[in-house]
Enzyme design. Structure first.
Site: not given
Length: 324
Positions: A135, A204
């Site tokens: 990511c 996250d």
């Protein structure tokens, strides 16, 4: 009469929703900025009116992305300071000043945190390391870039990160710093784990038991790394820690549109008994993680609860500051 919300709040909320603003840190800074703009541009005549607007703006922002804990944590940071001022009968200008200041402080601290994580994390990177990442994480990139800037010879394997290809952003950014990059499909992570020395990824959200919620695919890479006895480092600012998980709440995993996976025109031609699922995140259990690197230092996953108590202990005495 309803609260007057400035245009920028709706624009920022829309950009977060459609992922024009993405990445937990960017989202957090954007919502702090939105509250700052609301306070600056408000036409409110009293502190009561301004507080009403700020609560309304917070609700609009809060409802954009369910998984990104950085978003409510940024709102909490700014709004708790506002709530203390408001409940101590601050006048209009004092409340405005409190909100603007708190937002600026949050944005400054969050930018500094990335730098600090880079300095701390780079100490764990050795000359000659091959690092795998997934990511696009500013904190993880900060660790790799800092190590490279210190003169360490590193190479980074970047997974493409389907379905939104955030790996492309990471690969180009690392390459722009002069770092050699190998770009691979997500399914090749295990194949290349044998040449990998360390895995460095972002988060996250981080739960009270040290589990990491991150872009889908993170858990598979961490599992593969554990199998190959490769060190897994998660780089994350303390505002990514999820206070509600201390109270046993489970993190909601956001499901995104199937057309991100299969283009709409193609999907319409598919048999109706094929269901396309597109979870944005997965959960990596703490036993697959060696260390979490925060701006406050390096912690083992099981110490996540200590960070939560220190950072958000006060949050459990109250309701959310934007709730009535």
């Amino acid at each position: 009469m309803g609260a007057m919300i400035v245009r920028e709040v709706f624009e920022i909320a829309e950009k977060i929703k459609n992922m024009e603003i993405r990445g937990a840190g960017e989202i957090a800074r954007a919502v702090a900025e939105a509250l700052k703009i609301q306070a600056e541009k408000s036409k409110a005549k009293t502190s009561h009116e301004l507080w009403k607007e700020l609560k309304e703006a917070s609700k609009i922002l809060y409802n954009t992305r369910p998984t990104a804990v950085s978003l409510p944590n940024a709102l909490r940071y700014v709004m708790y300071r506002g709530k203390i001022a408001y409940t101590s009968n601050a006048d209009l200008e004092s409340l405005r000043y409190t909100i603007i200041n708190a937002a600026k402080e949050f944005i400054y601290n969050s930018e500094k945190a990335i730098e600090r994580i880079g300095e701390i994390g780079a100490k764990r990177i050795e000359d000659g390391d091959v690092i795998m990442t997934h990511c696009h994480s500013k904190a993880a990139i900060s660790v790799m870039k800092t190590a490279f800037d210190q003169g360490k010879d590193i190479k980074v394997i970047v997974t493409e990160t389907r379905p939104r290809w955030q790996g492309k952003i990471t690969a180009k950014e690392l390459a722009s710093y002069g770092i050699p990059v190998i770009y691979i499909v997500d399914g090749a992570a295990r194949h290349y784990m044998k040449m990998t020395d360390k895995v460095v990824m972002g988060a996250d959200s981080i739960t009270a038991n040290g589990a990491v919620i991150n872009q889908i695919g993170t858990a598979l890479i961490a599992l593969t790394a554990k199998e190959h006895r490769v060190w897994v480092m998660i780089a994350a600012e303390t505002y990514k820690f999820h206070p509600e998980t201390m109270l046993g709440q489970l993190v909601e995993i956001e499901m995104r549109d199937p057309t991100e996976v299969v283009p709409k025109e193609e999907l319409e031609t598919w048999p109706k008994n094929i269901e396309v699922l597109n979870p944005a995140f997965d959960v990596t259990p703490p036993e697959y993680i060696d260390v979490i690197i925060t701006e406050k230092g390096v912690i083992p996953p099981y110490a996540a609860i200590d960070i939560l108590k220190e950072e958000f202990g006060w949050a459990f005495k109250y309701r959310e500051p934007w709730e009535d």
